[in-house]
Design an enzyme around this catalytic site. Structure first.
Site, mmCIF file in Angstrom:
data_model
loop_
_atom_site.group_PDB
_atom_site.id
_atom_site.type_symbol
_atom_site.label_atom_id
_atom_site.label_comp_id
_atom_site.label_asym_id
_atom_site.label_seq_id
_atom_site.Cartn_x
_atom_site.Cartn_y
_atom_site.Cartn_z
ATOM 1 N N LYS A 22 -8.340 -6.878 0.786
ATOM 2 C CA LYS A 22 -7.560 -5.640 0.896
ATOM 3 C C LYS A 22 -6.987 -5.242 -0.459
ATOM 4 O O LYS A 22 -7.024 -4.076 -0.848
ATOM 5 C CB LYS A 22 -6.417 -5.834 1.901
ATOM 6 C CG LYS A 22 -5.515 -4.619 2.041
ATOM 7 C CD LYS A 22 -4.174 -4.956 2.650
ATOM 8 C CE LYS A 22 -3.261 -5.587 1.628
ATOM 9 N NZ LYS A 22 -1.830 -5.296 1.835
ATOM 10 N N ASN A 23 -6.450 -6.228 -1.192
ATOM 11 C CA ASN A 23 -5.797 -5.931 -2.469
ATOM 12 C C ASN A 23 -6.783 -5.490 -3.544
ATOM 13 O O ASN A 23 -6.364 -4.978 -4.587
ATOM 14 C CB ASN A 23 -5.004 -7.144 -2.947
ATOM 15 C CG ASN A 23 -3.763 -7.392 -2.117
ATOM 16 O OD1 ASN A 23 -3.313 -6.509 -1.386
ATOM 17 N ND2 ASN A 23 -3.213 -8.586 -2.212
ATOM 18 N N CYS A 116 10.561 -2.065 -0.371
ATOM 19 C CA CYS A 116 9.623 -2.874 0.380
ATOM 20 C C CYS A 116 10.399 -4.009 1.024
ATOM 21 O O CYS A 116 11.427 -4.431 0.515
ATOM 22 C CB CYS A 116 8.548 -3.423 -0.561
ATOM 23 S SG CYS A 116 7.352 -4.512 0.230
ATOM 24 N N ARG A 121 10.137 -2.889 -5.539
ATOM 25 C CA ARG A 121 8.914 -2.989 -6.323
ATOM 26 C C ARG A 121 8.764 -1.667 -7.078
ATOM 27 O O ARG A 121 7.984 -0.799 -6.698
ATOM 28 C CB ARG A 121 7.721 -3.266 -5.407
ATOM 29 C CG ARG A 121 7.879 -4.569 -4.647
ATOM 30 C CD ARG A 121 6.916 -4.725 -3.503
ATOM 31 N NE ARG A 121 5.569 -5.050 -3.931
ATOM 32 C CZ ARG A 121 4.567 -5.273 -3.093
ATOM 33 N NH1 ARG A 121 4.758 -5.209 -1.800
ATOM 34 N NH2 ARG A 121 3.369 -5.562 -3.543
ATOM 35 N N ASP A 307 1.491 -14.476 -2.558
ATOM 36 C CA ASP A 307 0.975 -14.113 -1.240
ATOM 37 C C ASP A 307 0.542 -15.316 -0.406
ATOM 38 O O ASP A 307 0.133 -15.153 0.744
ATOM 39 C CB ASP A 307 -0.202 -13.144 -1.376
ATOM 40 C CG ASP A 307 0.249 -11.713 -1.641
ATOM 41 O OD1 ASP A 307 1.460 -11.450 -1.550
ATOM 42 O OD2 ASP A 307 -0.613 -10.863 -1.929
ATOM 43 N N ARG A 399 -2.002 -5.252 8.864
ATOM 44 C CA ARG A 399 -2.224 -4.549 7.599
ATOM 45 C C ARG A 399 -3.137 -5.345 6.672
ATOM 46 O O ARG A 399 -3.739 -4.783 5.768
ATOM 47 C CB ARG A 399 -0.899 -4.297 6.879
ATOM 48 C CG ARG A 399 0.013 -3.271 7.508
ATOM 49 C CD ARG A 399 1.281 -3.092 6.683
ATOM 50 N NE ARG A 399 0.975 -3.018 5.268
ATOM 51 C CZ ARG A 399 1.514 -3.809 4.328
ATOM 52 N NH1 ARG A 399 2.399 -4.730 4.662
ATOM 53 N NH2 ARG A 399 1.177 -3.671 3.067
#
Length: 423
Positions: A22-23, A116, A121, A307, A399
């Protein structure tokens, strides 16, 4: 609100194919705005964040078709340079349309993405880099307004601290800037390199991939290209930890072991057996053995990924001894701690560090997801807890993890997704 219900105690055994990252996919999608010709991405995960960005790009005039992980985007007829609040607020990565829009169109207005759950951020480094390239920036009415009516110009830019998003935004903008741009102290994450490789396939001139300095020689236009999204190292790392916690044996396919060295080393210290191939990782905890506590500290790549911090903490809750987890990237990234404590974990937080004392076992409980990675750490805890664990508010989870329930179920886990509102 949807939730996941887990019956703990089953070891995970089998094979899991790792999805595209995803990133990596999100900035790659934004790169389509740089070209008048189509960009096609393959190995794109089917996630809420991807769908949100599709909606935003379509609002700008991009024509998009999607089928089986293949995303074709044609930005040849952009008719809008404003990214509206209602679309941007859904996902911070939306700010990555700013650099490409101002580079190609000479102007852009993008809603400020705001804070966030894991801390502030800010986008100040994004704006600093674009201003150095000659863009005029003003903040008004909750929007970033950027203009460069005479085009962007190459510049020497040193980021005061490492930022993945700022590196991506400014690198994309610099591909169409006149002259040479040097970006120093850039992020080195594999997703940055993946974006650079896609831009090069589109005709950009970029050197220094994988280092802390990128040199971009601007071109007048980019061309049609096709690119495969790199494997999701965070998803792979999550399943590696799941295998170690449950005492099973998992083989992950379609992954990149070289992107996970910062996780592999401490997991081996914890007593986990890990074998790597060209694109496979096999993880097993020796029969009858208990995990051993280790210390970790998050850091920009190639350091330990922030993460994976929550997932690693979940593993340490059942390890023998005490391990220290230190978070250096985000200030509010211990919100999973109270939820793990509800399951019997023994964790003491002091400022940016958490001391995790291993317990003999966790107990199933009702818990609440607070952000994407915290969500999955609770699922991992539920896989080994005695009894039933219910993870509420899983929209965070969806997500970033494609088919999580299906992948875990196929390897022996007992869990199900329950929708209370038809989601």
């Amino acid at each position: 609100m949807s939730k996941i219900i887990i019956e703990g105690g089953a070891p995970l055994t089998g094979e899991i194919e790792i999805s595209g990252a995803k990133n990596a996919a999100l900035p790659l999608m934004c790169a389509c705005l740089l070209s008048k010709t189509p960009l096609t991405l393959t190995h794109v995960p089917d996630l809420r964040d991807i769908r949100s960005l599709v909606e935003l790009l379509e609002s700008l005039g991009v024509t998009i078709s999607s089928e089986n992980g293949r995303l074709s985007m044609d930005a040849g007829r952009l008719n809008n340079t404003t990214a509206a609040y209602d679309l941007v607020r859904k996902m911070r990565a939306s700010v990555l349309v700013l650099g490409p829009l101002v580079a190609r169109n000479g102007e852009a207005s993008v809603s400020l993405p705001g804070g966030c759950a894991i801390g502030t951020r800010p986008v100040d480094l994004h704006l600093m880099g674009l201003e150095a390239l000659g863009a005029e920036i003003r903040l008004e009415g909750g929007y970033i307004h950027a203009s460069a009516k005479n085009g962007l110009k190459g510049a020497n830019i040193t980021f005061p601290k490492v930022s993945v998003g700022a590196t991506e935004n400014v690198m994309m903008a610099a591909t169409l800037a006149e002259g040479v741009t040097t970006l120093s102290n850039v992020a080195r994450e594999p997703e940055i390199t993946d974006l650079a490789e896609c831009l090069i396939a589109m005709g950009a001139q970029i050197t220094g991939l994988g280092t802390d300095t990128l040199t971009i020689t601007g071109v007048t236009e980019l061309k049609q290209a096709e690119h495969r999204v790199v494997a999701d190292r965070i998803e792979a790392g999550t399943y590696m930890i799941a295998s170690a916690m449950t005492g099973g044996k998992l083989t992950l396919t379609g992954t990149r072991p070289d992107h996970l060295e910062a996780l592999i080393d401490p997991m081996r210290l914890a007593g986990v057996l890990i074998e790597t191939g060209k694109d496979t990782i096999t993880v097993e905890r020796p029969s009858g053995s208990r995990l051993q506590a280790v210390d970790i500290m998050t850091a920009p790549y190639p350091g330990f990924p922030t993460d994976l911090q929550a997932q690693m903490m979940a593993m340490l809750t059942i390890a023998e001894g005490a391990g220290m987890v230190t978070e250096t990237i985000f200030e509010n990234r211990f919100m999973h701690v109270p939820e793990l404590a509800r399951m019997g974990a023994d964790i003491t937080v002091h400022n940016s560090s958490a001391l995790v004392r291993g317990v003999n076992g966790l107990i199933g409980a009702q818990v609440m997801a607070t952000d994407l990675r915290a969500s999955v750490s609770l699922v991992l805890a539920g896989l080994v807890a005695d009894g039933t664990t219910t993870v509420n508010r899983i929209y965070h989870l969806e997500r970033g993890y494609e088919n999580l329930v299906e992948k875990l179920s196929a390897c022996g886990a007992t869990l199900k997704r329950v929708s209370e509102t038809g989601q």
